[in-house]
Design a protein around this motif. Structure first.
Motif, mmCIF file in Angstrom:
data_model
loop_
_atom_site.group_PDB
_atom_site.id
_atom_site.type_symbol
_atom_site.label_atom_id
_atom_site.label_comp_id
_atom_site.label_asym_id
_atom_site.label_seq_id
_atom_site.Cartn_x
_atom_site.Cartn_y
_atom_site.Cartn_z
ATOM 1 N N GLN A 51 11.000 -8.963 5.341
ATOM 2 C CA GLN A 51 11.838 -9.759 4.448
ATOM 3 C C GLN A 51 10.942 -10.478 3.459
ATOM 4 O O GLN A 51 9.857 -10.935 3.803
ATOM 5 N N ALA A 52 11.397 -10.563 2.213
ATOM 6 C CA ALA A 52 10.671 -11.276 1.163
ATOM 7 C C ALA A 52 11.618 -11.561 0.012
ATOM 8 O O ALA A 52 12.535 -10.780 -0.256
ATOM 9 N N ASN A 53 11.395 -12.669 -0.646
ATOM 10 C CA ASN A 53 12.142 -13.021 -1.858
ATOM 11 C C ASN A 53 13.657 -12.962 -1.665
ATOM 12 O O ASN A 53 14.395 -12.583 -2.560
ATOM 13 N N GLY A 54 14.128 -13.314 -0.470
ATOM 14 C CA GLY A 54 15.564 -13.346 -0.206
ATOM 15 C C GLY A 54 16.203 -11.996 0.048
ATOM 16 O O GLY A 54 17.428 -11.882 0.067
ATOM 17 N N HIS A 55 15.409 -10.949 0.221
ATOM 18 C CA HIS A 55 15.935 -9.616 0.465
ATOM 19 C C HIS A 55 15.249 -8.993 1.679
ATOM 20 O O HIS A 55 14.169 -9.404 2.077
ATOM 21 N N CYS A 56 15.879 -7.966 2.235
ATOM 22 C CA CYS A 56 15.304 -7.188 3.326
ATOM 23 C C CYS A 56 14.790 -5.878 2.740
ATOM 24 O O CYS A 56 15.462 -5.262 1.906
ATOM 25 N N TYR A 57 13.602 -5.464 3.183
ATOM 26 C CA TYR A 57 12.945 -4.256 2.686
ATOM 27 C C TYR A 57 12.602 -3.361 3.868
ATOM 28 O O TYR A 57 12.326 -3.849 4.965
ATOM 29 N N ALA A 58 12.548 -2.061 3.639
ATOM 30 C CA ALA A 58 12.129 -1.133 4.689
ATOM 31 C C ALA A 58 11.608 0.164 4.085
ATOM 32 O O ALA A 58 11.968 0.540 2.971
ATOM 33 N N LEU A 59 10.769 0.811 4.866
ATOM 34 C CA LEU A 59 10.330 2.185 4.583
ATOM 35 C C LEU A 59 10.900 3.034 5.692
ATOM 36 O O LEU A 59 10.799 2.677 6.880
ATOM 37 N N GLY A 60 11.516 4.144 5.347
ATOM 38 C CA GLY A 60 12.216 4.981 6.309
ATOM 39 C C GLY A 60 11.302 5.781 7.221
ATOM 40 O O GLY A 60 10.131 6.037 6.904
#
Length: 188
Positions: free
Chosen positions: A74-83
């Protein structure tokens, strides 16, 4: 005989360093040599910036619970992922570049081991400030925060990180990357 596994070029850098532009150039000019992974983000795709897969919060959490992400943060108010498709690509011997996060570098190193090649995209302070102002997405206070964060961004990174200066033309940055890939340039 060489290692049959591909390498994961884990791209990091401060906001405004030009990661999205660099990834786009890599996607077009090195298409036959490496894949560029899409990130999964809980941010609207129409917000501009990188070419990513937009997920709702519910979709993101469902995919995370199903184990469909190789890495997530999580960063900058968003969730991120690599599949988890990264695993298939690397196992088949393909080199891959992914837009990562410095905060998740240790997790990425633990997950991918020697296949992971950390790459830091840097830019001089004046150019970074100019780029942040030009894109018009942040307030003056947010710009100051991003500039301060960028100043400390490269501290504490392993000496093995490939450092690319993106203060000039993108083509020069790609040439720096290619020198590293071919073993013509070494980390200092």
């Amino acid at each position: 005989m060489g290692d049959p596994f591909g390498r994961l070029f884990y791209l990091m850098g401060p906001s405004g360093a030009g990661k999205d532009s660099f990834l786009q150039l890599v996607r077009h000019q090195l298409a036959g040599e490496l894949l560029v992974a899409h990130r999964y983000i809980t941010r609207t795709a129409s917000a501009g910036g990188e070419n990513h897969v937009e997920l709702s919060e519910a979709e993101y959490h469902q995919r995370r619970e199903l184990g469909l992400f190789a890495l997530h943060w999580q960063a900058n108010g968003h969730c991120y992922a690599l599949g988890c498709e990264l695993d298939s690509w690397l196992t088949s011997g393909r080199d891959v570049m992914a837009n990562g996060s410095r905060a998740s570098l240790a997790e990425a190193q633990a997950r991918f081991g020697e296949r992971l090649v950390p790459v830091l995209l840097t830019v001089d302070a004046a150019t970074l400030e100019e780029r942040l102002r030009a894109r018009g997405r942040e307030s003056e206070a947010e710009i100051r925060q991003r500039l301060a964060r960028a100043e400390t961004h490269s501290r504490g990174l392993p000496v093995s990180v490939w450092r690319l200066d993106n203060s000039g033309p993108l083509q020069q940055t790609l040439q720096q990357f290619e020198r590293y890939r071919k073993g013509e340039q070494v980390c200092v």
